[in-house]
Motif scaffolding. Structure first.
Motif, PDB file in Angstrom:
ATOM      1  N   ASP A 102       0.795  -1.168   0.045  1.00 17.57           N
ATOM      2  CA  ASP A 102      -0.065  -0.053   0.153  1.00 17.57           C
ATOM      3  C   ASP A 102       0.854   1.213   0.090  1.00 17.57           C
ATOM      4  O   ASP A 102       0.498   2.140  -0.609  1.00 17.57           O
ATOM      5  N   ALA A 103       1.865   1.382   0.638  1.00 17.57           N
ATOM      6  CA  ALA A 103       2.883   2.457   0.992  1.00 17.57           C
ATOM      7  C   ALA A 103       1.985   3.610   1.553  1.00 17.57           C
ATOM      8  O   ALA A 103       2.140   4.681   1.187  1.00 17.57           O
ATOM      9  N   PHE A 104       1.479   3.374   2.613  1.00 20.44           N
ATOM     10  CA  PHE A 104       0.928   4.169   3.671  1.00 20.44           C
ATOM     11  C   PHE A 104       2.021   5.037   4.124  1.00 20.44           C
ATOM     12  O   PHE A 104       3.096   4.411   4.486  1.00 20.44           O
ATOM     13  N   GLY A 105       1.796   6.496   3.880  1.00 22.05           N
ATOM     14  CA  GLY A 105       2.996   7.401   4.205  1.00 22.05           C
ATOM     15  C   GLY A 105       3.735   7.935   3.321  1.00 22.05           C
ATOM     16  O   GLY A 105       4.562   8.380   3.545  1.00 22.05           O
ATOM     17  N   ALA A 106       3.521   7.433   1.878  1.00 23.05           N
ATOM     18  CA  ALA A 106       4.381   8.002   0.828  1.00 23.05           C
ATOM     19  C   ALA A 106       4.229   9.222   0.673  1.00 23.05           C
ATOM     20  O   ALA A 106       5.264  10.160   0.227  1.00 23.05           O
ATOM     21  N   VAL A 122      -2.864  14.578   6.752  1.00 20.48           N
ATOM     22  CA  VAL A 122      -3.345  13.884   5.819  1.00 20.48           C
ATOM     23  C   VAL A 122      -2.149  12.995   5.223  1.00 20.48           C
ATOM     24  O   VAL A 122      -1.191  13.455   4.968  1.00 20.48           O
ATOM     25  N   VAL A 123      -2.665  11.634   4.932  1.00 20.64           N
ATOM     26  CA  VAL A 123      -1.723  10.657   4.498  1.00 20.64           C
ATOM     27  C   VAL A 123      -1.986   9.973   3.117  1.00 20.64           C
ATOM     28  O   VAL A 123      -3.211   9.601   2.958  1.00 20.64           O
ATOM     29  N   GLY A 124      -1.124  10.044   2.208  1.00 12.93           N
ATOM     30  CA  GLY A 124      -1.559   9.203   1.037  1.00 12.93           C
ATOM     31  C   GLY A 124      -0.795   7.818   1.147  1.00 12.93           C
ATOM     32  O   GLY A 124       0.324   7.263   1.823  1.00 12.93           O
ATOM     33  N   VAL A 139      -6.584   8.164   0.231  1.00 15.18           N
ATOM     34  CA  VAL A 139      -5.928   9.203   1.022  1.00 15.18           C
ATOM     35  C   VAL A 139      -6.727   9.383   2.508  1.00 15.18           C
ATOM     36  O   VAL A 139      -7.953   9.205   2.433  1.00 15.18           O
ATOM     37  N   THR A 140      -6.181   9.376   3.527  1.00 12.89           N
ATOM     38  CA  THR A 140      -6.656   9.146   4.814  1.00 12.89           C
ATOM     39  C   THR A 140      -6.073  10.516   5.698  1.00 12.89           C
ATOM     40  O   THR A 140      -5.099  11.043   5.480  1.00 12.89           O
TER      41      THR A 140
END
Length: 475
Positions: A102-106, A122-124, A139-140
């Motif tokens: 997923d690369a959460f935090g990219a 906001v985190v992509g 995006v979260t």
């Protein structure tokens, strides 16, 4: 680590992401704002700025490259590993599920989107699978609170297979409604608040006028205290980088593309102290043989703001390592401008440009990396009085090694409420995993002897090869 081993592992990890050009994750997370506009960074409301660090290739519950972000909580003594939060999609209150790749935090950005007095993050996750559509991206928003980041919501994005929504994000919470920009593979979604706790927004606009996209930023370029948006495309054929657009829109057929320079990373700040934000564009790639712009080893382009904003059709002021007063020299693959930040480090009213050079060689130590600080000036050419630091600088923890890429990401912000911005620097491949340095601010610049560094183990992260703590999937 040996240069050969690090480079081999680096390319092995990046092979899976070669088709994407994720925007650089400046560790401040997002709101590029010129003084005196506030840049909210206090997530838990204790009066101290908090730093957000990326680790997009972190393994979570056995799922490789699910991704994580680390928050270092500011205090009167600055930041420490003892006061931190590691957040993933397996954390309580975070939407979605931690999945491999997923690369959460990219990408990440900080702004008070719901205007409750707490900065939100906001985190992509650009490789998130949505339904059966792979790499759609997501995006979260993680809501700030007195308890920290304990709840969140998904933000609406343009959903398409391989769209990679969240390859970069930007956020704004100045006067008026809060805004967010979500970079997709080919477009950018602009969300305009007020934002609800469920992630709802009353307005969504799709910027299709720029085409192939890379990064986004906000700032105030004309002193009206309203959000000006900067969109930067991915690498374009015949150029050393991509095009930069300011306040472009298909709504009124305004395609306001900056001329005279290209690049990949951007920041906004008042470099000449005139009260208007200035656009700083990092241009780290080698110039194309037939291209009109770029410089060997990389460059930074500056367009100065005014009451009418930036002049789209005027050439910028360009700074590189062959500019008088700038340390070093322009050498191939230095990547000068791979990351940029703007902050007034010496309190003279003219903000410094902080430039990452992760490809810089130190003697025979290739790609060790460094950071160059270009002082702001009220008049004249930029460059005079510039200084550089590396892991070999006295007082900076560690030592330069091949392929560390110190300077892969840079940021600046006040973490201890002394009104002197700290510098935050990432080395994407330190010990094959990445690390982050925090340099306290002093009266005239960073205090090297008080610097601290953070590796994966001290932050509670897994020891993954290619973790990219403090790094960028693009580099």
């Amino acid at each position: 680590m040996t240069g050969h081993t690090a480079r081999t592992r680096r390319f092995a990890v990046l092979a899976a992401t070669a088709a994407m050009t994720v925007a650089a994750t400046t560790l401040s997370g997002g709101t590029a704002g010129a003084a005196p506009l506030p840049v909210p960074q206090d997530i838990n409301g204790d009066g101290y700025g908090d730093a957000v660090l990326p680790a997009p290739r972190a393994t979570v519950n056995g799922r490789e490259s699910a991704g994580a972000v680390v928050v270092l909580w500011g205090s009167a003594k600055g930041v420490s590993a003892a006061k931190r939060a590691v957040i993933t999609q397996a954390s309580p209150g975070v939407p979605g599920t931690a999945e491999a790749g997923d690369a959460f935090g990219a990408s990440s950005a900080i702004a008070d989107l719901d205007k409750d007095g707490y900065a939100d993050v906001v985190v992509g996750s650009p490789y998130e699978t949505v339904g059966s559509a792979k790499a759609t991206g997501a995006v979260t928003v993680l809501w700030g609170s007195e308890q920290g980041l304990v709840s969140g919501a998904a933000l609406p994005t343009a959903a398409e297979k391989n769209g990679q929504a969240g390859r970069d994000v930007a956020a704004w919470s100045g006067p008026g409604n809060a805004q967010a920009l979500i970079v997709n593979n080919n477009t950018t979604t602009r969300l305009t608040g007020p934002f609800t706790r469920t992630g709802g927004v009353p307005s969504s606009y799709l910027h299709e006028e720029t085409g192939w996209m890379r990064s986004a930023a906000y700032g105030d370029l004309n002193g009206d205290k309203a959000a000006d948006r900067v969109l930067v495309t991915g690498r374009m054929g015949g150029l050393s980088g991509g095009y930069a657009f300011v306040n472009s829109s298909m709504e009124d057929t305004s395609f306001r593309r900056m001329t005279g320079g290209d690049g990949l990373t951007s920041a906004v700040g008042d470099v000449n102290g005139d009260g208007y934000g200035d656009l700083v564009l990092g241009d780290p790639d080698e110039p194309d043989g037939d291209g009109p712009w770029g410089h060997t080893g990389g460059a930074v382009h500056v367009w100065f703001g005014s009451a009418r904003g930036v002049a789209y059709d005027e050439a910028p002021m360009t700074v590189h390592q062959d500019t008088a007063g700038v340390p070093g020299g322009g050498e191939r693959y230095d990547a000068f401008g791979a990351s940029v930040a703007v902050a007034d480090l010496n309190e003279d009213g003219a903000a410094e440009i902080i430039v990452g050079t992760p490809g810089e060689a130190l003697g025979s130590t290739g790609h060790a990396g460094g950071v160059v600080v270009v002082p702001g000036r009220r008049t004249g050419e930029l460059g005079s009085g510039s200084y550089a630091f590396t892991q070999n600088t006295a007082g900076v923890p560690g030592g330069a090694e091949p392929d560390d890429q110190f300077g892969a990401t840079v940021s600046a912000g006040d973490l201890n409420r002394d009104r002197r911005p700290e510098l935050v620097v990432g080395a994407a491949w330190e010990n094959d995993r990445g690390a982050v340095w925090v340099l306290p601010g002093g009266a005239s610049g960073p205090l090297y002897t008080s610097s601290v560094s953070f590796g994966p183990a001290g932050l509670g992260l897994p020891a993954d090869i290619g973790l990219l703590l403090g790094g960028d999937l693009q580099q």
